[in-house]
Design a protein around this motif. Structure first.
Motif, PDB file in Angstrom:
ATOM      1  N   UNK A  66       1.038  -1.090  -0.294  1.00  0.00           N
ATOM      2  CA  UNK A  66       0.273   0.182  -0.201  1.00  0.00           C
ATOM      3  C   UNK A  66       0.640   1.245  -0.157  1.00  0.00           C
ATOM      4  N   UNK A  67       0.262   2.031  -0.840  1.00  0.00           N
ATOM      5  CA  UNK A  67       1.315   3.384  -1.102  1.00  0.00           C
ATOM      6  C   UNK A  67       1.099   4.607   0.528  1.00  0.00           C
ATOM      7  N   UNK A  68       0.622   4.573   1.712  1.00  0.00           N
ATOM      8  CA  UNK A  68       0.382   5.206   2.664  1.00  0.00           C
ATOM      9  C   UNK A  68       1.123   4.955   3.388  1.00  0.00           C
ATOM     10  N   UNK A  69       1.512   3.237   3.529  1.00  0.00           N
ATOM     11  CA  UNK A  69       2.381   1.745   3.968  1.00  0.00           C
ATOM     12  C   UNK A  69       4.096   2.277   3.885  1.00  0.00           C
ATOM     13  N   UNK A  70       4.242   2.903   2.173  1.00  0.00           N
ATOM     14  CA  UNK A  70       5.615   2.750   1.953  1.00  0.00           C
ATOM     15  C   UNK A  70       5.891   4.150   2.187  1.00  0.00           C
ATOM     16  N   UNK A  71       4.338   5.048   2.433  1.00  0.00           N
ATOM     17  CA  UNK A  71       4.857   6.602   2.826  1.00  0.00           C
ATOM     18  C   UNK A  71       5.720   6.187   4.348  1.00  0.00           C
ATOM     19  N   UNK A  72       4.672   5.765   5.104  1.00  0.00           N
ATOM     20  CA  UNK A  72       5.229   5.450   6.176  1.00  0.00           C
ATOM     21  C   UNK A  72       6.518   5.225   7.293  1.00  0.00           C
ATOM     22  N   UNK A  73       6.583   3.923   5.972  1.00  0.00           N
ATOM     23  CA  UNK A  73       8.021   3.008   6.521  1.00  0.00           C
ATOM     24  C   UNK A  73       9.139   4.127   6.163  1.00  0.00           C
ATOM     25  N   UNK A  74       8.804   5.180   4.760  1.00  0.00           N
ATOM     26  CA  UNK A  74      10.237   5.328   4.200  1.00  0.00           C
ATOM     27  C   UNK A  74      10.285   6.799   4.973  1.00  0.00           C
TER      28      UNK A  74
END
Length: 786
Positions: free
Chosen positions: A49-57
């Motif tokens: 999920x893009x939201x998860x990727x931004x959170x992880x980034x």
């Protein structure tokens, strides 16, 4: 955890309240903190999920800055504990040491120990200026839902200490004493200065409230002996109808109650009180500047520079940063000015709508089948208009806030501090017009633009405007102010405290299951009172949950408190001639306001981000502007709205004392009759206005109305022009005298106490001598080597 040593060294000087030293002792020794901030997010199973990727980034970006991040999952949520490395604070201390804005105190240059307020402020800046690859920051990720919330942790030991000394109802007994230095150590200088200002304002309200009570009692003393009251109450004069439909003639004696109320707030004492309050506003501001100087000198932020602090934080976060340049666009400024003007026109239009509502309400009530509503139509309409005005204020407050935010976004200000300043000016302007537009109408236009029998001014050519009763319009202004001030203070305080309390109770009830799942820790090390920096995840999580359940705060939480108090200051000074008890109501409110805000801030809300400052900012200029407006408004109220000038003219020019040598008669005898003109039904235009009475069979030949007009042709009399000239002369004289007194008071009272100036001078001299010694030592060592 962080602990603070509260044992002060021997103080060189004592402050005015005798509780705190002028120069600081060595306190705030630094101990490592386990975590600075906590980020909360919803647990996500889909790692693509893009939201998860931004959170992880974002978390990866923090780790690249050597920030320690601890992740704990619990009950469908993910908690990220953030702890910044010591190198960040070492850089800050070094840059602060070489800063030009560093304030000298004693023999040490600046307080280079990083208190937990400074630490939180630095970490907050770093978090908000960390960006992922797409250029998105923490604010964007919060809006997109990558993170649910972010908060800094309360310090339990310091929190408990503040509850005991300050944030409790028992502290109400210490009326004007606040531990402002402890507040500064926990919430930062900005919050401390707000409470310092609020405490000083509350203390200065005491003499204003006392004088206001004296003026009120002065009016009460002549309550039963005033010839004006007797003349109204014993009169048999028939007055013209107040409306066109189903309104009959009425007797002047029907307004006996209004005449008595007018005497309480429209007498000679109100003139002296208005002058006193105008000078009081100046003394309050000048003495506040001195009071502030004592504390900011002690806190070592006297020479603090906002721009330099911002540059230091920028470099700490990113050594390769570039300064944000100042920019100005004339086009944007013109557009913003036009939009602000448009908003003010809308707000003034709402004030006109309230006037129309009052007129229509009075007409409808006068047509009611109920005798009570018919007989008191004007009073009920006035009260309902005040309540409706209060409701409008509550609605427009939210609308004004949204509009002010949008205008600040359009301006594209350089920094958050600039945004806050511009937002403050716009929001106060909008709120001021929202609160005072209706009051300005009541004070200066009500009963003065309604016309006269045979030539009434009508809305849409149909509805007559309101009239004042023969005792004057000041009672209407008093009732309007009293209703708004009492409702605003009482209801606002109730909602301001109970809503966060109920929200907290609801959230904690809802979070009980989460806490039960969390469990209890039985490790002895985790329960040591002296602090253990290797707490288990269970203890960390319970601490985080305690803070997570509290009500959220934002960067403008303190702004809301300031706005409320500055608007109250406006009510206390502007139009105070019509309501001498306003300072007393403000004093009573503020005694409880301080404790309500303190309890809410310490126990009900998450911890505010500490901000460093050495002044209350643009609020000082706003208060100065309010002081100037108070002089103008009170001069106009006494000269134009009240009957002070007409009474003087009658006493010394038209009354029995001026026209005869008789001493047995009171000089004001016949004044009310002198202010009335007569309309005769023989006039065709008058008959047209009162045709409803004639149709219904009333046998009336004449009626009276309040105005200075000839009975024959209804033209203005010479007495009217004399009174008008003296009204304007009084306003000009009043304002010039009061403004001169304000300037003298401002010149006479220096902004900084002499002892503060001398202490800072000694500190600078000591610093220069020390620098010279170090330079001589270096020079001598080089000569020896040669």
């Amino acid at each position: 955890m962080f602990f603070t040593d509260r044992e002060d060294d021997v103080a060189l000087y004592e402050l005015d309240n005798g509780n705190e030293p002028l120069l600081p002792s060595q306190r705030n020794l630094y101990f490592p903190r386990l975590y600075d901030y906590v980020l909360v997010a919803q647990k996500m199973e889909d790692m693509e999920d893009q939201i998860f990727k931004k959170q992880d980034a974002f978390i990866c970006e923090l780790k690249q800055k050597n920030i320690k991040v601890t992740k704990i999952e619990h009950a469908g949520k993910v908690f990220f504990g953030v702890c910044a490395p010591e190198e960040i604070f070492a850089k800050y201390k070094y840059l602060l040491k070489v800063s030009d804005a560093c304030n000298w105190s004693g023999e040490q240059k600046c307080d280079l120990t990083v208190s937990f307020c400074t630490r939180i402020r630095i970490v907050h800046f770093v978090l908000n200026n960390t960006f992922i690859g797409s250029g998105e920051g923490l604010r964007d990720l919060l809006c997109q839902g990558a993170f649910e919330s972010i908060f800094c942790l309360h310090e339990k030991k310091e929190q408990k200490k503040l509850r005991k000394k300050w944030a409790s109802w028992f502290a109400v007994m210490k009326l004007f004493q606040q531990p402002v230095t402890d507040i500064k150590d926990y919430f930062g200088e900005k919050v401390a200065l707000y409470y310092l200002w609020l405490g000083w304002y509350t203390r200065m309200l005491v003499p204003a409230a006392v004088i206001g009570i004296v003026v009120f009692l002065y009016g009460l003393a002549f309550f039963n002996t005033s010839p004006l009251i007797h003349e109204v109450c014993d009169s048999n004069i028939t007055m013209c109808p107040r409306c066109d439909i189903r309104c009959s003639m009425w007797n002047l004696s029907d307004t006996c109650t209004n005449a008595k109320v007018s005497q309480l707030f429209d007498n000679e004492g109100t003139v002296a009180f208005a002058m006193f309050m105008a000078i009081w506003a100046t003394l309050f501001l000048e003495l506040w500047k001195r009071h502030r100087a004592l504390h900011v000198s002690k806190w070592k932020v006297f020479d603090w520079c906002e721009e330099e602090e911002e540059l230091i934080l920028e470099i700490v976060n990113n050594p390769q940063c570039k300064p944000k340049e100042f920019r100005h666009s004339y086009l944007r400024s013109i557009v913003v000015l036009l939009l602000v003007t448009l908003v003010l026109v809308v707000i003034i239009g709402l004030a006109h709508a309230l006037v129309i509502c009052r007129v229509l309400t009075a007409i409808l009530l006068s047509q009611s089948e109920w005798d009570f509503f018919r007989d008191h139509a004007t009073t009920i309409a006035m009260l309902s208009g005040a309540v409706l005005h209060y409701i409008t204020i509550q609605v427009m407050t939210r609308v004004n806030k949204i509009v002010a935010f949008k205008l600040c976004e359009f301006e594209k200000t350089r920094s958050f501090a600039a945004t806050e300043k511009h937002f403050t000016v716009k929001m106060f302007t909008f709120q001021f017009f929202t609160l005072f537009s209706s009051l300005f109408y009541v004070a200066f236009f009500l009963g003065r633009i309604n016309g006269y029998p045979g030539n009434y001014v009508r809305i849409a050519g149909k509805w007559r405007l309101e009239e004042c009763h023969p005792s004057g319009c000041l009672t209407d202004l008093f009732i309007q102010m009293a209703v708004i001030l009492v409702l605003k203070q009482t209801i606002n305080n109730i909602f301001e405290f109970t809503v966060p309390w109920l929200k907290l109770c609801f959230r904690r009830t809802k979070a009980k299951k989460m806490r039960r799942k969390c469990g209890n820790c039985y490790r002895k090390a985790c329960r040591e009172e002296e602090g253990n920096f290797n707490l288990c995840d269970l203890c960390k999580l319970r601490s985080w949950l305690d803070n997570y359940d509290l009500n959220d705060v934002n960067a403008f939480s303190l702004f809301n408190e300031f706005l409320e108090m500055v608007l109250q200051f406006s009510f206390t000074t502007i139009f105070v001639a019509a309501f001498p008890l306003a300072p007393l109501l403000a004093l009573i409110n503020n005694i409880f306001e301080i404790r309500l805000d303190a309890i809410k801030m310490v126990s009900l809300e998450r911890r505010l981000v500490p901000k460093k400052t050495n002044d209350i900012g643009v609020w000082t200029r706003i208060l100065e502007a309010v002081g100037v407006m108070a002089v103008i408004a009170n001069g106009l109220v006494i000269g134009i709205s009240s009957d002070f000038i007409p009474r003087l003219v009658y006493r010394y020019h038209y009354g029995p004392c001026a026209t005869s040598n008789s001493t047995s008669m009171d000089c004001m005898t016949g004044y009310i009759n002198n202010t009335l003109a007569t309309a005769f039904m023989s006039n065709d235009k008058v008959r047209e206005d009162f045709k409803d009475l004639i149709v219904n069979g009333y046998n009336i030949t004449q009626c009276s109305y309040k105005d200075y007009r000839n009975d024959e042709d209804q033209s203005l009399t010479s007495q009217f022009w004399l009174i008008l000239a003296l009204r304007f002369a009084f306003v000009i004289l009043f304002e010039h005298v009061v403004v001169m007194c304000k300037f003298i008071a401002a010149w006479f009272i220096p902004d900084s106490p002499i002892r503060v100036k001398n202490d800072r001078l000694d500190d600078k001299l000591r610093r220069l001598k020390k620098e010279l010694q170090e330079a001589n030592a270096i020079y001598n060592s080089r000569c020896t080597e040669v």
